[in-house]
Every structure is written in structure tokens, then in C-alpha cells.
Scaffold this active site. Structure first.
Site, mmCIF file in Angstrom:
data_model
loop_
_atom_site.group_PDB
_atom_site.id
_atom_site.type_symbol
_atom_site.label_atom_id
_atom_site.label_comp_id
_atom_site.label_asym_id
_atom_site.label_seq_id
_atom_site.Cartn_x
_atom_site.Cartn_y
_atom_site.Cartn_z
ATOM 1 C CB CYS A 103 39.664 49.401 41.844
ATOM 2 S SG CYS A 103 39.715 50.378 43.384
ATOM 3 C CG ASP A 206 27.160 37.802 46.023
ATOM 4 O OD1 ASP A 206 28.163 38.444 47.185
ATOM 5 O OD2 ASP A 206 26.170 37.973 45.764
ATOM 6 N N GLY A 228 37.102 36.944 48.197
ATOM 7 C CA GLY A 228 37.420 38.379 48.167
ATOM 8 C C GLY A 228 37.226 38.786 49.943
#
Length: 311
Positions: A103, A206, A228
Site C-alpha cells: 500500500c 495494468d 484491481g
């Protein structure tokens, strides 16, 4: 099919952990679209240890999923991480405890010295992974980035440490912490990590189409791909990827009616697990994505953001 420790995963499409997004209602939609493995949004280890009700509410409904699920924990204290992992595995039926070392958000990575900040501290990486592995019976995975910045690309070193400490899976988001979610993901990092360890590796970054999913697998030899942000408002991408990877065929894009039906279905699932106020707040980012490109979407966007009741 592939395996994580003793868990059989039915296909190569995995749902990423995303803060404020990957709640059980969203994961239920992803399961129905064909995902083989999914991860929860970020869960604070310290909050779990302190028995914070709001944090436990974030996991309400997680046991109703029928696919393997990983609970993603963040924190920087090995003892708290181990204790939280133990509490979660005793309270919920989960396949994995996933340790967040990727993160980039300042309040996680800088304020708490957790998330991607751990990439700068290999000693602590080993301490945390070792502590969590020793605390639970289920598999432990770690999600990392390629490095802190371009001058400190150390994904291979970190992945090896995690494997030596007992991790059963590594997920590599092929961007640095400095990149955040911008710029291009360097898939060669995923390939290098895959070649360096003997445990499964998931590639992340990507994958925005079925053909991109295939390209990542071909170029990196990773065991699975993780999607994601591209799934927000477009869970059909999971079905597209699964179908293309298995059959090399492209399925039709959803119609406007199908998008609106999915939005309502998603909201109704969320409504079963949350208060009306919370459900309305949490559906907003999805709703705005579901209606993107539809006629009058700007008008509906304003109405959705302003509405205060289910009706």
C-alpha cells in the site's frame, strides 16, 4: 488449476484487495463472475487486536463466499500482526492471511510505517512473516511492490525473505511505491520474482483486458493474474479473462440493461450487510463506474451522489 499450499485454485483470475472497495458484497459479485480467489480490503491488525467493531463490520458476510478468500492485514508490529491473524482465523473461515507490503497511501506507508514502507526494512519483513506464519494454520501470502522507488528495486530480495520465512504465495504489483497507481507496470519484475522463488507468484498491474491478462501470463510465467481498479463497475472483465485464458474466445460486452441490473444486484447484496446509510455511501464509487458511458450518466451521477434513501 494451480495450488497455494494445499488449496486448489480453479483458474488464473484473482481479485485484488482494494481499500474501500473489496468488501464482501463486491467479492460476492466477483465470485459470481468467475473469480477463483479474492482478497479483502485492507484490515488494520491493531484495530483487530483492540477489537474495534467497525473493523469487524468490514468483514461481515465474508464467510458466505464460496471461493478461497484471503484477509489482507496491514501493520508494522510483528506481535500485533500475529495476534490479529490468529483472531481472524479463529473467527472466520478464510483460506489465507495476506500481509500488505504494497500500500502506497501515506497514512499507511508513512504514518504507520506499514504497507510499502516495509520494503525498506527487510529485517522487519522477516520478523512479521515469521510471526504470522507461526500464529496460524492456514497459508500466508504477501503482497509487495517492485520497490520503494526506481533507485530501490528490491522485490526479488523481499520475495526470497518472505519465502524463507514460510510464506506460501507472493503477489507482485509491478510498480514502485513512488509510482503509486500511475505510470506503467514493469512486468519484467514479476518474471524475475517468479524465477527467484519456488512458491506461486501472482502478477498485478495494468491488466485491463482479457488479452492483457494473457500477455502477462505469457511474458512473466506467473501462476495467476490479479485485477484491481479495472474491475470497479466492470466485474464482467473477470468472465472475459477466464473465458479468453481457457478458450481463447472473446465474449460480448455487457449491455446498458445488464450494467444497470448488476448495479441494483450489487446494491441489494450490500444492503443486506450494511445499514441503509452505509450501503448508500459504499455503492457510490461502483454506481458511478457502472453508469459510465450510459446516456444521461452525468444527470444520474448527480442524483446518485445526492440521494439519501434507498427508494
Amino acid at each position: 488449476m494451480w495450488k497455494i499450499k494445499n488449496i486448489t485454485i480453479k483458474n488464473q483470475v484473482v481479485v485484488a484487495p482494494m481499500a474501500g472497495i473489496s468488501n464482501p458484497a463486491y467479492l460476492k459479485i466477483c465470485e459470481q463472475m468467475g473469480a477463483s480467489l479474492a482478497f479483502s480490503e485492507l484490515i488494520s491488525a491493531e484495530a483487530i487486536v483492540r477489537e474495534n467493531k467497525k473493523t469487524f463490520d468490514m468483514l461481515k458476510g465474508i464467510d458466505e463466499l464460496n471461493i478461497p478468500v484471503g484477509i489482507q492485514l496491514f501493520g508494522s508490529n510483528p506481535k500485533s500482526m500475529a495476534r490479529a491473524a490468529k483472531i481472524i482465523t479463529e473467527k472466520y473461515h478464510v483460506a489465507l492471511i495476506d500481509i500488505n507490503m504494497g500500500c502506497p497511501v501515506p497514512k499507511v506507508a508513512i504514518k504507520n510505517e506499514a504497507g510499502s514502507a516495509l520494503l525498506k526494512n527487510p529485517i522487519k519483513v522477516k520478523e512479521i512473516v515469521t510471526a504470522v506464519v507461526n500464529a496460524v494454520d492456514c497459508a500466508v501470502s504477501v503482497k509487495i511492490r517492485s520497490g520503494w522507488d526506481e533507485e530501490h528495486i528490491n522485490a526479488i530480495e523481499i520475495a526470497k525473505i518472505c519465502e524463507e520465512a514460510g510464506a506460501s504465495l507472493i503477489t507482485v504489483h509491478a510498480r514502485t511505491r513512488k509510482q503509486g497507481y500511475s505510470g506503467k507496470a514493469d512486468w519484467q519484475i514479476i518474471k524475475q520474482v517468479k524465477n527467484a522463488v519456488n512458491i506461486p507468484v501472482i502478477g498485478n498491474g495494468d491488466v485491463t483486458s482479457a488479452t492483457k491478462a494473457s500477455e502477462m501470463l505469457d511474458q512473466t510465467n506467473c501462476d495467476a493474474i490479479m485485477i484491481g481498479r479495472a474491475l470497479i463497475g466492470n466485474p464482467w472483465l473477470i468472465s472475459e479473462c477466464v473465458n479468453y485464458l481457457e478458450n481463447k474466445t472473446i465474449i460480448n460486452k455487457p449491455t446498458s440493461k445488464e450494467k444497470l441490473a448488476m448495479l441494483l444486484k450489487h446494491f441489494n447484496i450490500l444492503k443486506q450487510e450494511k445499514s441503509e446509510k452505509q450501503a448508500l455511501l459504499e455503492i457510490r464509487p461502483f454506481a458511478l463506474s457502472y453508469i459510465k458511458g450510459l446516456p444521461k450518466n452525468k444527470e444520474y451521477k448527480n442524483l446518485i451522489c445526492a440521494t439519501k434513501t434507498v427508494d
